[in-house]
Each structure stands twice: as C-alpha cells, then as structure tokens.
Design a protein around this motif. Sequence first.
Motif, mmCIF file in Angstrom:
data_model
loop_
_atom_site.group_PDB
_atom_site.id
_atom_site.type_symbol
_atom_site.label_atom_id
_atom_site.label_comp_id
_atom_site.label_asym_id
_atom_site.label_seq_id
_atom_site.Cartn_x
_atom_site.Cartn_y
_atom_site.Cartn_z
ATOM 1 N N LEU A 154 5.802 6.591 39.485
ATOM 2 C CA LEU A 154 6.573 5.796 38.413
ATOM 3 C C LEU A 154 7.439 6.551 37.708
ATOM 4 C CD1 LEU A 154 6.270 3.106 36.645
ATOM 5 C CD2 LEU A 154 4.673 4.125 35.332
ATOM 6 N N LEU A 194 6.799 -4.999 32.424
ATOM 7 C CA LEU A 194 7.226 -5.093 31.231
ATOM 8 C C LEU A 194 8.758 -5.286 30.823
ATOM 9 C CD1 LEU A 194 5.700 -1.442 29.959
ATOM 10 C CD2 LEU A 194 4.672 -3.746 30.331
ATOM 11 N N TYR A 204 2.949 3.369 29.458
ATOM 12 C CA TYR A 204 2.257 2.963 30.667
ATOM 13 C C TYR A 204 1.160 3.814 30.641
ATOM 14 C CZ TYR A 204 6.743 1.176 32.648
ATOM 15 O OH TYR A 204 7.759 0.236 32.610
ATOM 16 N N GLU A 237 8.615 1.902 26.054
ATOM 17 C CA GLU A 237 7.450 1.457 27.074
ATOM 18 C C GLU A 237 6.527 2.610 27.120
ATOM 19 O OE1 GLU A 237 10.773 -1.022 29.701
ATOM 20 O OE2 GLU A 237 9.576 0.550 30.542
ATOM 21 N N MET A 263 4.472 -2.201 38.068
ATOM 22 C CA MET A 263 4.209 -1.994 36.720
ATOM 23 C C MET A 263 5.411 -2.347 35.902
ATOM 24 S SD MET A 263 2.026 1.431 37.252
ATOM 25 C CE MET A 263 0.644 1.605 38.308
ATOM 26 N N TRP A 264 6.507 -1.806 36.268
ATOM 27 C CA TRP A 264 7.788 -1.707 35.521
ATOM 28 C C TRP A 264 8.292 -3.281 35.434
ATOM 29 C CZ3 TRP A 264 12.597 -3.359 37.487
ATOM 30 C CH2 TRP A 264 13.745 -3.249 36.751
ATOM 31 N N ILE A 300 4.175 8.027 29.778
ATOM 32 C CA ILE A 300 3.171 7.585 31.115
ATOM 33 C C ILE A 300 2.035 8.504 30.550
ATOM 34 C CG2 ILE A 300 2.754 7.554 33.321
ATOM 35 C CD1 ILE A 300 5.817 7.554 33.657
ATOM 36 N N LEU A 331 -1.872 4.842 32.361
ATOM 37 C CA LEU A 331 -2.253 5.044 34.002
ATOM 38 C C LEU A 331 -3.681 6.230 33.796
ATOM 39 C CD1 LEU A 331 0.855 5.341 35.803
ATOM 40 C CD2 LEU A 331 -0.237 3.531 34.962
ATOM 41 N N TYR A 387 1.715 -1.200 29.091
ATOM 42 C CA TYR A 387 1.002 -1.696 30.361
ATOM 43 C C TYR A 387 -0.125 -0.870 30.354
ATOM 44 C CZ TYR A 387 -0.055 -1.510 35.225
ATOM 45 O OH TYR A 387 -0.786 -1.747 36.691
#
Length: 330
Positions: free
Chosen positions: A17, A235, A76, A74, A231-232, A6, A78, A123
């Motif tokens: 998150l 994905l 993310y 994954e 968001m989760w 993240i 942000l 994401y």
Amino acid sequence: MPRALITGITGQDGLYLSELLLSKGYEVWGLIRGQNNPKLDLVRRIVPDVRLVTGDLTDLSSLLRALAAARPDEVYNLGAISYVAYSWENATLTSEVTGKGVLNMLEAVRLHAGDNPGAVRFYQASSSEMFGKVQEVPQRESTLLWPRSPYGVAKVFGHYMTINYRESYGMHASSGILFNHESPRRGPEFVTRKVSQAVARIKLGLQDSLTLGNLDARRDWGFAGDYVEAMWRMLQQPEADDYVVATGATHSIRDLLDAAFGCVGVEDWSGYVTQDPRFMRPAEVDLLIGDPSKAREVLGWEPRVDFARLVAMMVENDLDEQAEQAGMRR
C-alpha cells in the motif's frame, strides 16, 4: 499532496500500500510500534520515502500523537495480530490488538477530526476469517458472520465497530473484507509462504520434507499487491461502505502443493509432505470463497494475478532468497 497514515506498515499489505500511495503522489506516514522494531530496517529499505511515527494500537494517546504529526486525509488501519493459529494461544492479546485496537484507532480519528467527522477517511482491514463456519457460498457482504477463532472474533468486533462509527458519527469509515492474499512478502508462518519456502529448500537440497495440517481446507487466494488497490479505491468513493475483496475462485492446500512443487518440476509431492495433528486448528474453517461483485461494480476493481502466477512468483522469490542465504548459485 494528499497525506495518509498506515498502521501495520511492516506487513506485506502495509508495504504494498505504501508503494501504491507513493506512486500516486501521497505523503505517506507509517505507524511503528516501538523504537527498536525488528522490521524497521525492512520498511526503510523497501519504502524509504515513508515517514515513520511511533505508536501502539492499544494506547489511544499514542494514536492521537501520531495523527497530530501526520495530519492525514486517509487512515488505513492494517495493524493487527494476524496469525490465526497464534490467536488460540494468546486470545486476550489478540482481542486487545486486533479487536479493541480498531476501537482505539476509530476514536482517535474521531477526536482528531473534531467537528468535521468525515474529514479523515478511514479504512478497516476486515477479514474473510469472520465468516468462519460459512453460512453461504460464496460469501458476500451480507453473509452472516460466524467466526471460528479468537482472531476471527476480534475481527468481527472491529468490523462492526467501524460500521457503528460510520452510522453514529458520520465518519467516512469503510471495511474491506479481504480474503486470503499472499505475496513474496508474506510472513513465513503462513501456509502459502511455508510451502513456497519449503519447496525452494527441497529443490536446493537444503530440506528433506514439509509438515502440514489439514490438506483439504480450501481458500480464495489472491495477490496482496492487487488487494491494496481495492483499499485505496474504497476511500475514493463519495460514501463509505463495506466490500468483499476476493478472486471468486477457491483452491485446496493440495492444489497449492501441486502448483508449488510443479514450479520445480516435481509432479508427485507425496513423498515430501507429511501431516501432523499439531498443525490442525481447534475449529477449522473448511471453505472460503468470496463474491467480489460489489467491488467490481462499484469500485471498478479486478484482481490481475491468478493463483498459478501467484504461487510461481512466491516459489521463484524463495528459490533466489534461499540460494543467496546458503551462498549458492542457481
């Protein structure tokens, strides 16, 4: 055990998150800019199980090193300079971080994934500020983008770059077009937290008044803790796509003041609030309201916290926080 990286781990979304992913059994890594980041202790206190790695969205090599360390399934993204008012004062820096930073992260993920571009799901945190001078009400995934701030322009760049990498390289890259989402973890520079803190301080006798800009601007406000679940869910889909994440309801700053002051028993707040042209945007975004139909139908996502409960949550948190800081007992 799935692994996630993240960026923007120190913000409200990054913290919520992280909590969500940890609860689902993820190994979570957070990208921290600088060894002496002032929010480092906050992250360690709230989500001590997150593993931290240093990096900067403006430095591609540092992102590649972070990916090599985290080996995520994954990512993310942000991280951004996310305060709209600041973007007029520092348009170049905002463009470098909030816009070009997305390109750097996408390129780092592409290079890291090598011959299997869909191996790492990506994401991108897009924003309702991209709609700006709205061309359609409510705003949907297909609504024409017309940003009205350097921040909005940078977000549009990142949004379309994400689509381009998805279409050019076959990356599993999705964008969440999130409308305004708030929480007790929201920064004090944002209007919702500015209001909740001021109301708490006025109630406790620590402050006399609150100065704001445009009281008639309308926003679609939701709870950040709800929005990170969307968001989760993006994905976890077999195909990447773009989704509006919103409540579908709009409220003005006046409504926000009604709700916040109502939490402390004040019905008429006019004597506490003044307006100052310095807090007006050079180009205002007057009405934002999202249509979350696609997120509801495809992702099975619904917001759980309504506007009144959100405001009450923030005011109650700030009453406790401000009283504690002042050494007072409520």
